[in-house]
Motif scaffolding. Structure first.
Motif, PDB file in Angstrom:
ATOM      1  N   SER A  76       1.186  -1.365  -0.142  1.00 52.25           N
ATOM      2  CA  SER A  76      -0.266  -0.057   0.345  1.00 52.25           C
ATOM      3  C   SER A  76       1.098   1.064   0.331  1.00 52.25           C
ATOM      4  N   ASP A  77       0.942   1.833  -1.078  1.00 48.55           N
ATOM      5  CA  ASP A  77       1.309   3.197  -1.015  1.00 48.55           C
ATOM      6  C   ASP A  77       0.648   4.320  -0.582  1.00 48.55           C
ATOM      7  N   LEU A  78      -0.149   4.227   0.386  1.00 46.70           N
ATOM      8  CA  LEU A  78      -1.267   5.452   0.844  1.00 46.70           C
ATOM      9  C   LEU A  78      -0.504   5.887   2.053  1.00 46.70           C
ATOM     10  N   LEU A  79       0.437   5.728   2.795  1.00 44.34           N
ATOM     11  CA  LEU A  79       1.021   6.850   3.527  1.00 44.34           C
ATOM     12  C   LEU A  79       2.648   6.593   3.784  1.00 44.34           C
ATOM     13  N   THR A  80       3.352   5.119   2.341  1.00 43.65           N
ATOM     14  CA  THR A  80       4.991   4.915   1.750  1.00 43.65           C
ATOM     15  C   THR A  80       4.776   5.146   0.276  1.00 43.65           C
ATOM     16  N   PRO A  81       5.991   6.743  -0.030  1.00 48.28           N
ATOM     17  CA  PRO A  81       6.448   6.636  -1.263  1.00 48.28           C
ATOM     18  C   PRO A  81       6.371   5.111  -1.302  1.00 48.28           C
ATOM     19  N   TRP A  82       5.909   5.089  -2.870  1.00 48.52           N
ATOM     20  CA  TRP A  82       5.645   3.585  -3.878  1.00 48.52           C
ATOM     21  C   TRP A  82       7.929   3.342  -4.177  1.00 48.52           C
ATOM     22  N   GLU A  83       8.561   4.641  -4.379  1.00 52.78           N
ATOM     23  CA  GLU A  83       9.365   4.402  -3.970  1.00 52.78           C
ATOM     24  C   GLU A  83      10.780   3.181  -3.496  1.00 52.78           C
ATOM     25  N   LYS A  84      10.135   3.960  -1.979  1.00 50.17           N
ATOM     26  CA  LYS A  84      11.180   3.212  -1.291  1.00 50.17           C
ATOM     27  C   LYS A  84      10.377   1.976  -0.908  1.00 50.17           C
ATOM     28  N   ILE A  85       8.800   1.919  -0.862  1.00 49.49           N
ATOM     29  CA  ILE A  85       8.577  -0.020  -1.659  1.00 49.49           C
ATOM     30  C   ILE A  85       9.108  -0.373  -2.112  1.00 49.49           C
ATOM     31  N   GLU A  86       9.281   0.268  -3.170  1.00 46.78           N
ATOM     32  CA  GLU A  86      10.441  -0.879  -4.360  1.00 46.78           C
ATOM     33  C   GLU A  86      11.637  -1.189  -4.097  1.00 46.78           C
ATOM     34  N   LYS A  87      12.507   0.057  -2.776  1.00 42.47           N
ATOM     35  CA  LYS A  87      13.605   0.444  -2.483  1.00 42.47           C
ATOM     36  C   LYS A  87      13.748  -0.942  -2.147  1.00 42.47           C
ATOM     37  N   ARG A  88      12.504  -1.596  -1.174  1.00 45.42           N
ATOM     38  CA  ARG A  88      13.085  -2.321  -0.144  1.00 45.42           C
ATOM     39  C   ARG A  88      12.049  -3.652  -0.979  1.00 45.42           C
ATOM     40  N   LEU A  89      11.493  -3.775  -2.081  1.00 44.10           N
ATOM     41  CA  LEU A  89      11.370  -5.134  -2.123  1.00 44.10           C
ATOM     42  C   LEU A  89      12.500  -6.027  -3.106  1.00 44.10           C
ATOM     43  N   GLU A  90      13.474  -4.787  -2.962  1.00 41.07           N
ATOM     44  CA  GLU A  90      14.255  -4.810  -4.196  1.00 41.07           C
ATOM     45  C   GLU A  90      15.890  -5.406  -3.433  1.00 41.07           C
ATOM     46  N   ALA A  91      16.241  -5.130  -2.012  1.00 40.04           N
ATOM     47  CA  ALA A  91      17.019  -5.371  -1.305  1.00 40.04           C
ATOM     48  C   ALA A  91      16.124  -6.400  -0.767  1.00 40.04           C
ATOM     49  N   ALA A  92      14.626  -7.022  -0.212  1.00 43.71           N
ATOM     50  CA  ALA A  92      14.802  -8.506   0.510  1.00 43.71           C
ATOM     51  C   ALA A  92      14.741  -9.847  -1.334  1.00 43.71           C
ATOM     52  N   SER A  93      14.237  -8.911  -2.036  1.00 47.06           N
ATOM     53  CA  SER A  93      14.939  -9.680  -3.085  1.00 47.06           C
ATOM     54  C   SER A  93      15.934 -10.402  -3.275  1.00 47.06           C
ATOM     55  N   SER A  94      16.899  -9.050  -3.958  1.00 38.59           N
ATOM     56  CA  SER A  94      17.941  -9.936  -3.805  1.00 38.59           C
ATOM     57  C   SER A  94      19.172 -10.205  -2.979  1.00 38.59           C
ATOM     58  N   ALA A  95      18.553 -10.414  -1.511  1.00 34.36           N
ATOM     59  CA  ALA A  95      19.529 -10.570  -0.081  1.00 34.36           C
ATOM     60  C   ALA A  95      18.810 -12.144  -0.007  1.00 34.36           C
ATOM     61  N   ASP A  96      17.734 -12.570  -0.677  1.00 34.01           N
ATOM     62  CA  ASP A  96      17.183 -14.102  -0.927  1.00 34.01           C
ATOM     63  C   ASP A  96      16.849 -13.960   1.054  1.00 34.01           C
ATOM     64  N   PHE A  97      15.734 -12.876   0.970  1.00 31.72           N
ATOM     65  CA  PHE A  97      15.098 -13.279   2.099  1.00 31.72           C
ATOM     66  C   PHE A  97      13.266 -13.806   1.907  1.00 31.72           C
ATOM     67  N   SER A  98      12.737 -14.722   2.591  1.00 30.17           N
ATOM     68  CA  SER A  98      11.158 -15.407   2.023  1.00 30.17           C
ATOM     69  C   SER A  98      10.760 -13.619   2.427  1.00 30.17           C
ATOM     70  N   ILE A  99       9.706 -13.485   1.972  1.00 30.55           N
ATOM     71  CA  ILE A  99       8.769 -12.406   1.636  1.00 30.55           C
ATOM     72  C   ILE A  99       7.304 -12.605   2.289  1.00 30.55           C
ATOM     73  N   VAL A 100       7.093 -11.756   2.586  1.00 35.74           N
ATOM     74  CA  VAL A 100       5.540 -11.637   3.475  1.00 35.74           C
ATOM     75  C   VAL A 100       4.933 -10.445   3.128  1.00 35.74           C
ATOM     76  N   LEU A 101       4.114 -10.805   1.394  1.00 33.23           N
ATOM     77  CA  LEU A 101       3.463  -9.170   0.988  1.00 33.23           C
ATOM     78  C   LEU A 101       1.847  -8.999   2.095  1.00 33.23           C
ATOM     79  N   TYR A 102       2.043  -7.845   2.595  1.00 36.29           N
ATOM     80  CA  TYR A 102       0.566  -7.166   3.030  1.00 36.29           C
ATOM     81  C   TYR A 102       0.012  -6.462   1.818  1.00 36.29           C
TER      82      TYR A 102
END
Lengths: 194, 194
Positions: free
Chosen positions: B81-107
């Motif tokens: 949800s980008d209602l309160l968080t800028p989309w660019e920040k969400i995108e950066k977090r998706l990149e970080a989590a994906s590239s570092a082999d975390f399991s990822i939970v999407l709400y």
């Protein structure tokens, strides 16, 4: 610790003897707990035994509830134990989580009594995260002997940290208000009802 | 949704009238829940009202328990949800989590009914994560009307996803065994007790 496979195999053995077996794990069995190893052992032995996982309150959210509300925005959960995960991978995850402004929860900050992983994690986090960022340190979250310290990233290593400690590092929006860690989500509080 | 500040202010108002007030939040109030905004409103109004946060089972671990054990290793929790968080920040977090082999939970995979954030997240994850990686999609985790789909990252967008859906993306060690998602932690299962 170190007896997980044996515990899972004993549980399976009892279940194969037609007993109803409960495997008790502290916190949530699905977060660094026994859920995975039990399912793996059952599958590995090709046993036709149904397994139900009952979720619980994991140390991350137990600690968060004591500290205030540090995890109300995106967060990453990282164990500093390199018993099963190569240290290089842990380091990469610390870099990723720190650089992308996640709140970060550290489990097993002193695995096997070693302080080096925590020192390395501290140094990595300080490369990206402001030294004044609030950090919560909770020992025995929700249990007898609970201890809570609210400090800053800079001063993290001065806190009393052991194997049953959970560390919660805020993100760039986390502040301390009335002694509580709050990660601001950007709500507009100005519309006054009161 | 959108009435969080108002709810918190009404609760505070009742507490200031000397009532014992309980604010009910689904899941864990400390994970994208009301804990933060209640503490913020109380602090903002300089009210001398003690607030206790009771942790609960959040959608991430509820969904994990239904899917098997996808979160027994390090994981990241990200709201789309980008209602309160800028989309660019969400995108950066998706990149970080994906590239570092975390399991990822999407709400909030479809916030305000929009599909674009999920499509963008899907594309980012596929840059780093193998298309065959197991993914669990859980609607109404632990509630009436619960629906569970176990699929792959490649086929994620074919699943039935809405606002009350939680998505769990495995890491490179996650496999499907007997229909369950298990993130292998590297235990040696060979020592046979059975």
């Amino acid at each position: 610790m170190g007896k997980e496979v044996e515990r899972a195999k004993i549980a399976l053995q009892k279940a194969l003897e037609n007993r109803a077996v409960v495997m008790v794990s502290s916190g949530d069995p699905g977060v660094y707990g026994m859920a995975g190893i039990v399912l793996e052992v059952v599958a590995n032995e090709k046993a036709n035994i149904p397994v139900e996982i009952i979720p619980g309150v994991t140390a991350a959210t137990a600690a968060a509830s004591i500290l205030g509300a540090p995890l109300v925005s995106d967060f990453a959960v990282i164990s500093l134990s390199d018993l099963l995960t190569p240290w290089e991978k842990i380091e990469k995850r610390l870099e990723a989580a720190s650089s992308a402004d996640f709140s970060i929860v550290l489990y097993n900050p002193k695995s096997e009594g070693r302080i080096e992983p925590l020192i390395k994690a501290y140094e990595i986090m300080l490369k990206y995260i402001k030294p004044q960022t609030p950090v919560g340190v909770v020992r025995q979250a929700g249990r007898e002997g609970e201890q809570v310290t609210v400090t800053t990233l800079k001063d993290l290593l001065n806190a009393n940290i052991d194997m049953v400690t959970t560390i919660v590092v805020g993100n760039s929006a986390t502040k301390i208000v009335n002694g509580k860690m709050i990660t601001a989500r950007g709500y507009d509080l100005s519309q006054s009802l009161l």
